[in-house]
Design a protein around this motif. Structure first.
Motif, mmCIF file in Angstrom:
data_model
loop_
_atom_site.group_PDB
_atom_site.id
_atom_site.type_symbol
_atom_site.label_atom_id
_atom_site.label_comp_id
_atom_site.label_asym_id
_atom_site.label_seq_id
_atom_site.Cartn_x
_atom_site.Cartn_y
_atom_site.Cartn_z
ATOM 1 N N ARG A 108 40.123 28.412 44.904
ATOM 2 C CA ARG A 108 39.395 28.985 46.049
ATOM 3 C C ARG A 108 39.879 30.396 46.365
ATOM 4 N NH1 ARG A 108 39.786 23.816 50.036
ATOM 5 N NH2 ARG A 108 40.020 22.422 48.273
ATOM 6 N N ALA A 109 41.197 30.588 46.388
ATOM 7 C CA ALA A 109 41.749 31.917 46.680
ATOM 8 C C ALA A 109 41.328 32.921 45.614
ATOM 9 C CB ALA A 109 43.266 31.843 46.795
ATOM 10 N N THR A 110 41.371 32.522 44.357
ATOM 11 C CA THR A 110 40.969 33.404 43.260
ATOM 12 C C THR A 110 39.509 33.806 43.408
ATOM 13 O OG1 THR A 110 42.609 32.452 41.770
ATOM 14 C CG2 THR A 110 40.727 33.577 40.745
ATOM 15 N N TYR A 111 38.655 32.836 43.748
ATOM 16 C CA TYR A 111 37.231 33.144 43.923
ATOM 17 C C TYR A 111 37.035 34.164 45.047
ATOM 18 C CZ TYR A 111 32.222 32.752 44.278
ATOM 19 O OH TYR A 111 30.886 33.057 44.291
ATOM 20 N N LEU A 112 37.700 33.938 46.172
ATOM 21 C CA LEU A 112 37.556 34.870 47.293
ATOM 22 C C LEU A 112 38.062 36.258 46.934
ATOM 23 C CD1 LEU A 112 38.523 32.510 50.231
ATOM 24 C CD2 LEU A 112 36.283 33.572 49.856
ATOM 25 N N LEU A 113 39.124 36.347 46.187
ATOM 26 C CA LEU A 113 39.647 37.651 45.772
ATOM 27 C C LEU A 113 38.693 38.357 44.809
ATOM 28 C CD1 LEU A 113 43.406 36.765 45.299
ATOM 29 C CD2 LEU A 113 42.425 38.310 47.019
ATOM 30 N N GLN A 114 38.048 37.602 43.942
ATOM 31 C CA GLN A 114 37.117 38.182 42.972
ATOM 32 C C GLN A 114 35.752 38.499 43.579
ATOM 33 O OE1 GLN A 114 37.157 35.239 39.837
ATOM 34 N NE2 GLN A 114 39.047 36.053 38.949
#
Length: 161
Positions: A108-114
């Protein structure tokens, strides 16, 4: 670049039977930095004792851990209390009868950062029979007709699932 802090809010009320499983899933989560804020909302069972017992192991695993205790005011009040103490750049609310699959916060964090234009990420939940936590019975989101739409959160807020 430093990774953003993710805060997990965990409102707790008489959850001694499921708390251990949830806490162990947080310890196993790959994402760091991670903040776990547990709000004991006036539990009358051994919830407070279990929350205290996890303090050392959570901190040793790199999780910033806070336990807040209050008189029972209900789920909304417990979440509000937790929000007042959250420090994360991202926020996730969980229930103590949930458990995290490995890497779920990381994804989830990776998606939000991308996708910086994205304000929220939802995830599906598997529903299990308590006697068998290996094979899910079904996916919770299967009942929502708008689950694949970009604006699904808007539909959920309006009660249109």
């Amino acid at each position: 670049m430093e990774k953003p802090l993710v805060t997990l809010l965990l409102p707790c009320y008489n959850c001694e039977k499921t708390l251990d499983r949830f806490m162990r899933s947080v310890i196993s989560e790959s994402y760091r930095p991670l903040e776990l804020i547990c709000i004991d909302d006036g539990s009358t069972d051994d919830t407070a004792k279990l929350l205290k017992n996890f303090e050392t192991i959570l901190k040793e695993s790199g999780v910033q851990y806070t336990v807040l205790t209050q008189e029972n005011i209900g789920l909304g009040g417990a979440i509000q209390t937790g929000l007042l103490h959250a420090h994360g750049d991202f926020l996730c609310w969980a229930d103590p009868d949930d458990f995290l699959l490995p890497g779920s916060v990381e994804k989830r964090a990776t998606y939000l950062l991308q996708h910086p234009a994205c304000g929220a990420v939802s995830s599906d939940a598997f529903v299990f029979d308590e006697s068998d936590l290996k094979i899910p019975l079904y996916r919770e989101a299967a009942r929502f007709s708008h689950r694949f739409e970009l604006m699904q959160f808007w539909y959920l807020l309006r009660g249109e699932g």
